[in-house]
Design a protein around this motif. Structure first.
Motif, PDB file in Angstrom:
ATOM      1  N   ASN A 106      14.607  10.839  17.685  1.00 38.69           N
ATOM      2  CA  ASN A 106      13.974  11.464  19.151  1.00 38.69           C
ATOM      3  C   ASN A 106      14.615  11.025  20.352  1.00 38.69           C
ATOM      4  O   ASN A 106      14.502  11.416  21.380  1.00 38.69           O
ATOM      5  CB  ASN A 106      12.551  11.183  19.225  1.00 38.69           C
ATOM      6  N   GLU A 107      15.654  10.013  20.161  1.00 36.84           N
ATOM      7  CA  GLU A 107      16.621   9.614  21.198  1.00 36.84           C
ATOM      8  C   GLU A 107      17.896   9.944  21.117  1.00 36.84           C
ATOM      9  O   GLU A 107      18.539   9.767  22.062  1.00 36.84           O
ATOM     10  CB  GLU A 107      16.260   8.010  21.149  1.00 36.84           C
ATOM     11  N   ALA A 108      18.484  10.366  19.953  1.00 43.48           N
ATOM     12  CA  ALA A 108      19.870  10.654  19.781  1.00 43.48           C
ATOM     13  C   ALA A 108      20.362  11.588  20.740  1.00 43.48           C
ATOM     14  O   ALA A 108      21.338  11.284  21.426  1.00 43.48           O
ATOM     15  CB  ALA A 108      19.991  11.144  18.167  1.00 43.48           C
ATOM     16  N   ALA A 109      19.798  12.636  21.195  1.00 42.85           N
ATOM     17  CA  ALA A 109      20.247  13.824  21.962  1.00 42.85           C
ATOM     18  C   ALA A 109      20.285  12.990  23.400  1.00 42.85           C
ATOM     19  O   ALA A 109      21.549  13.367  24.100  1.00 42.85           O
ATOM     20  CB  ALA A 109      19.377  14.889  22.114  1.00 42.85           C
ATOM     21  N   ARG A 110      19.569  12.420  23.969  1.00 40.68           N
ATOM     22  CA  ARG A 110      19.647  11.918  25.242  1.00 40.68           C
ATOM     23  C   ARG A 110      20.771  10.800  25.084  1.00 40.68           C
ATOM     24  O   ARG A 110      21.588  10.642  26.025  1.00 40.68           O
ATOM     25  CB  ARG A 110      18.624  11.139  25.804  1.00 40.68           C
ATOM     26  N   ILE A 111      20.899   9.732  24.142  1.00 43.44           N
ATOM     27  CA  ILE A 111      21.819   8.879  24.121  1.00 43.44           C
ATOM     28  C   ILE A 111      23.206   9.599  24.179  1.00 43.44           C
ATOM     29  O   ILE A 111      24.139   9.173  24.848  1.00 43.44           O
ATOM     30  CB  ILE A 111      21.639   7.940  22.852  1.00 43.44           C
ATOM     31  N   ALA A 112      23.251  10.615  23.271  1.00 39.52           N
ATOM     32  CA  ALA A 112      24.714  11.243  23.245  1.00 39.52           C
ATOM     33  C   ALA A 112      25.031  11.790  24.362  1.00 39.52           C
ATOM     34  O   ALA A 112      26.159  11.946  24.932  1.00 39.52           O
ATOM     35  CB  ALA A 112      24.719  12.417  22.196  1.00 39.52           C
ATOM     36  N   ALA A 113      23.920  12.436  25.090  1.00 40.73           N
ATOM     37  CA  ALA A 113      24.574  13.243  26.474  1.00 40.73           C
ATOM     38  C   ALA A 113      24.673  12.089  27.479  1.00 40.73           C
ATOM     39  O   ALA A 113      25.447  12.638  28.449  1.00 40.73           O
ATOM     40  CB  ALA A 113      23.428  14.171  26.810  1.00 40.73           C
ATOM     41  N   GLU A 114      23.852  11.144  27.846  1.00 41.66           N
ATOM     42  CA  GLU A 114      24.077  10.203  28.902  1.00 41.66           C
ATOM     43  C   GLU A 114      24.268   8.793  28.690  1.00 41.66           C
ATOM     44  O   GLU A 114      24.765   8.327  29.683  1.00 41.66           O
ATOM     45  CB  GLU A 114      22.572  10.399  29.533  1.00 41.66           C
ATOM     46  N   HIS A 136      24.678   7.403  15.297  1.00 39.67           N
ATOM     47  CA  HIS A 136      24.117   7.583  13.874  1.00 39.67           C
ATOM     48  C   HIS A 136      22.513   7.940  14.416  1.00 39.67           C
ATOM     49  O   HIS A 136      22.067   7.151  15.267  1.00 39.67           O
ATOM     50  CB  HIS A 136      24.328   6.745  13.048  1.00 39.67           C
ATOM     51  N   SER A 137      21.800   8.565  13.555  1.00 45.06           N
ATOM     52  CA  SER A 137      20.280   8.399  13.889  1.00 45.06           C
ATOM     53  C   SER A 137      19.626   8.446  12.601  1.00 45.06           C
ATOM     54  O   SER A 137      19.978   8.762  11.528  1.00 45.06           O
ATOM     55  CB  SER A 137      19.709   9.975  14.735  1.00 45.06           C
ATOM     56  N   VAL A 138      18.426   7.825  12.739  1.00 43.34           N
ATOM     57  CA  VAL A 138      17.521   7.791  11.580  1.00 43.34           C
ATOM     58  C   VAL A 138      16.284   8.170  12.108  1.00 43.34           C
ATOM     59  O   VAL A 138      15.957   8.519  13.306  1.00 43.34           O
ATOM     60  CB  VAL A 138      17.188   6.085  11.534  1.00 43.34           C
ATOM     61  N   PRO A 139      15.353   8.645  11.202  1.00 38.50           N
ATOM     62  CA  PRO A 139      13.772   9.072  11.517  1.00 38.50           C
ATOM     63  C   PRO A 139      13.241   8.353  12.641  1.00 38.50           C
ATOM     64  O   PRO A 139      13.476   7.032  12.496  1.00 38.50           O
ATOM     65  CB  PRO A 139      13.053   9.425  10.235  1.00 38.50           C
ATOM     66  N   TRP A 140      12.110   8.831  13.296  1.00 40.37           N
ATOM     67  CA  TRP A 140      11.731   8.098  14.491  1.00 40.37           C
ATOM     68  C   TRP A 140      10.852   6.743  13.678  1.00 40.37           C
ATOM     69  O   TRP A 140      10.428   5.894  14.440  1.00 40.37           O
ATOM     70  CB  TRP A 140      10.774   9.044  15.369  1.00 40.37           C
ATOM     71  N   HIS A 141      10.275   7.073  12.628  1.00 35.93           N
ATOM     72  CA  HIS A 141       9.544   6.262  11.735  1.00 35.93           C
ATOM     73  C   HIS A 141      10.428   5.294  10.768  1.00 35.93           C
ATOM     74  O   HIS A 141       9.920   4.485   9.910  1.00 35.93           O
ATOM     75  CB  HIS A 141       8.367   7.049  11.049  1.00 35.93           C
ATOM     76  N   GLU A 149      29.652  13.941  16.872  1.00 36.80           N
ATOM     77  CA  GLU A 149      30.376  15.070  17.799  1.00 36.80           C
ATOM     78  C   GLU A 149      29.440  16.042  18.437  1.00 36.80           C
ATOM     79  O   GLU A 149      29.734  17.153  18.690  1.00 36.80           O
ATOM     80  CB  GLU A 149      31.186  15.828  16.568  1.00 36.80           C
ATOM     81  N   ALA A 150      28.250  15.272  18.508  1.00 37.62           N
ATOM     82  CA  ALA A 150      27.226  16.297  19.341  1.00 37.62           C
ATOM     83  C   ALA A 150      27.495  16.601  20.823  1.00 37.62           C
ATOM     84  O   ALA A 150      28.372  15.956  21.285  1.00 37.62           O
ATOM     85  CB  ALA A 150      25.984  15.434  19.420  1.00 37.62           C
ATOM     86  N   PRO A 151      27.272  18.036  21.149  1.00 39.18           N
ATOM     87  CA  PRO A 151      27.787  18.440  22.455  1.00 39.18           C
ATOM     88  C   PRO A 151      27.322  17.613  23.585  1.00 39.18           C
ATOM     89  O   PRO A 151      26.130  17.079  23.503  1.00 39.18           O
ATOM     90  CB  PRO A 151      27.176  19.743  22.736  1.00 39.18           C
ATOM     91  N   GLY A 152      28.089  17.318  24.746  1.00 39.44           N
ATOM     92  CA  GLY A 152      27.535  16.726  25.496  1.00 39.44           C
ATOM     93  C   GLY A 152      27.687  15.023  25.358  1.00 39.44           C
ATOM     94  O   GLY A 152      27.341  14.235  26.194  1.00 39.44           O
ATOM     95  N   ALA A 153      28.540  14.659  24.363  1.00 38.80           N
ATOM     96  CA  ALA A 153      28.512  13.339  24.022  1.00 38.80           C
ATOM     97  C   ALA A 153      29.690  12.677  24.647  1.00 38.80           C
ATOM     98  O   ALA A 153      30.451  11.733  24.189  1.00 38.80           O
ATOM     99  CB  ALA A 153      28.672  12.862  22.543  1.00 38.80           C
TER     100      ALA A 153
END
Length: 372
Positions: free
Chosen positions: A88-96, A105-110, A12-16
């Motif tokens: 570290n990728e989730a916001a861009r994926i959601a927006a674009e 869903h996201s997991v830590p970058w590591h 439900e992130a904004p811009g998704a």
């Protein structure tokens, strides 16, 4: 193995809002995957390759490095689609990049991307993509209206980029100069140059000529494989700065005749190994010798991979209507290559620029060398 992964939902992130993808086409693709699950008796499937993800998401970019693994994985089950990526990728994926109807869903970058996605499976043990490689390839074969339109546009723009760059070439220009100009054009189109090849007159014996600082001289070849929306356009063009020798002109005509025979064999219901057998015979028929096919791959179905798959004597995938292909017969100092689609009317060439010189070969306009 113990997997220590924190899983958070960001659907439900904004811009998704919807980005790549055609809803009607995506619905068909989802049903094709559900059919694979039904046939296998499993409840979920984990998609992990760029080819499968870009196809299923209908054009989303799920890579960072062109040479790297995807930064996302997709879990498909009867209840829905779940895309897992790093935090570290989730916001861009959601927006674009996130189509409508896909939970993110996201997991830590590591973290462990595939293990986290597998945890979303009802049984925790989804079907692996590698277990149904052939079935997924078959699901990609028949292009849908939205992706067909996107592919045709990409192929035409790639052909136009080659026209623009090679029209300005000179004998003194270097192979790297041509490749860099093509790279700039491809990136400006919003695409990614996956392959850039160029050889001048002094390097014409190489079938895959990575560019060098050598000048073009009297004759040159340029090859582009450009990816956009997950789709890969494949195009080869030749330029020359004299009238060409009789031997060159003869070889160019004969390689086009080989390709025409391959096009004739690419019909619904044929098998790739059957088309490949026709390629082998065509080389002999048109004076290149029976062993010419052994010196370079001959192409095959195209789309979400450069070749999906390369045709060989062992590939028996069926040819279907609306499937796309890039056949690339070659001989000493000659090669011909375009991206085409098998339609109800026959072979339609997608990588066309009306400014490029052509000749009619067996009813289809085929590229000549551009003479400057």
């Amino acid at each position: 193995m113990t997997v220590n992964t924190t899983l958070t939902t960001t659907a439900e992130a904004p811009g998704a809002a919807a980005t790549p993808g055609n809803p009607a086409d995506r619905a068909v693709k989802r049903q094709r995957v559900l059919d694979i699950l039904a046939e296998s008796g499993r409840d979920s499937l984990l998609l992990t390759t760029n080819t499968a993800l870009a196809w299923y998401l209908d054009g989303s970019r799920v890579h960072i490095s062109l040479a790297g693994d995807p930064i996302a994985a997709m879990l498909v089950d009867g209840d829905g689609d779940h895309l897992v990526t790093f935090n570290n990728e989730a916001a861009r994926i959601a927006a674009e990049e996130l189509p409508d109807g896909v939970a993110l869903h996201s997991v830590p970058w590591h973290g462990h991307l595939h293990a986290a996605a597998a945890m979303l499976s009802p049984g925790g043990n989804p079907l692996a993509e590698a277990e149904v490689t052939a079935e997924l390839r078959a699901a990609r074969q028949q292009f849908l209206p939205g992706e067909s339109a996107r592919y045709a546009l990409l192929c035409a723009e790639t052909a136009a980029a080659l026209t623009d760059v090679l029209s300005e070439a000179t004998p003194e220009a270097t192979e790297f100069g041509v490749a860099s100009a093509l790279a700039a054009r491809i990136v400006a189109m919003g695409a990614e140059p996956l392959v850039l090849l160029c050889n001048g007159a002094g390097r014409g014996e190489f079938r895959h000529p990575l560019p060098t600082h050598s000048p073009l001289g009297r004759r040159a070849m340029a090859v582009v494989c450009a990816r956009r929306n997950g789709l890969v356009a494949n195009v080869t063009r030749w330029v020359r700065f004299d009238a060409g020798t009789p031997a060159e002109l003869d070889a160019e005509a004969r390689i086009a005749a080989v390709e025409a025979d391959v096009f004739d064999a690419t019909v619904p219901g044929a098998r790739l190994n059957g088309v490949f057998a026709e390629i082998r015979e065509a080389y002999s028929r048109h004076g290149f010798g029976a062993g010419q096919w052994t010196l370079h791959h001959q192409g095959g179905p195209a789309g979400y991979a450069g070749r999906d798959p390369r045709a060989t004597p062992a590939t028996d995938d069926p040819v279907v209507l609306n499937q796309t292909f890039t056949w690339n017969p070659s001989g000493p100092g000659v090669k011909i290559e375009d991206t085409v689609q098998l339609t109800e009317s026959g072979i339609a060439v997608l990588s066309v620029d009306p400014r490029w010189p052509t000749a009619l070969v067996n009813g289809i306009q085929r590229p000549l060398a551009l003479q400057l």
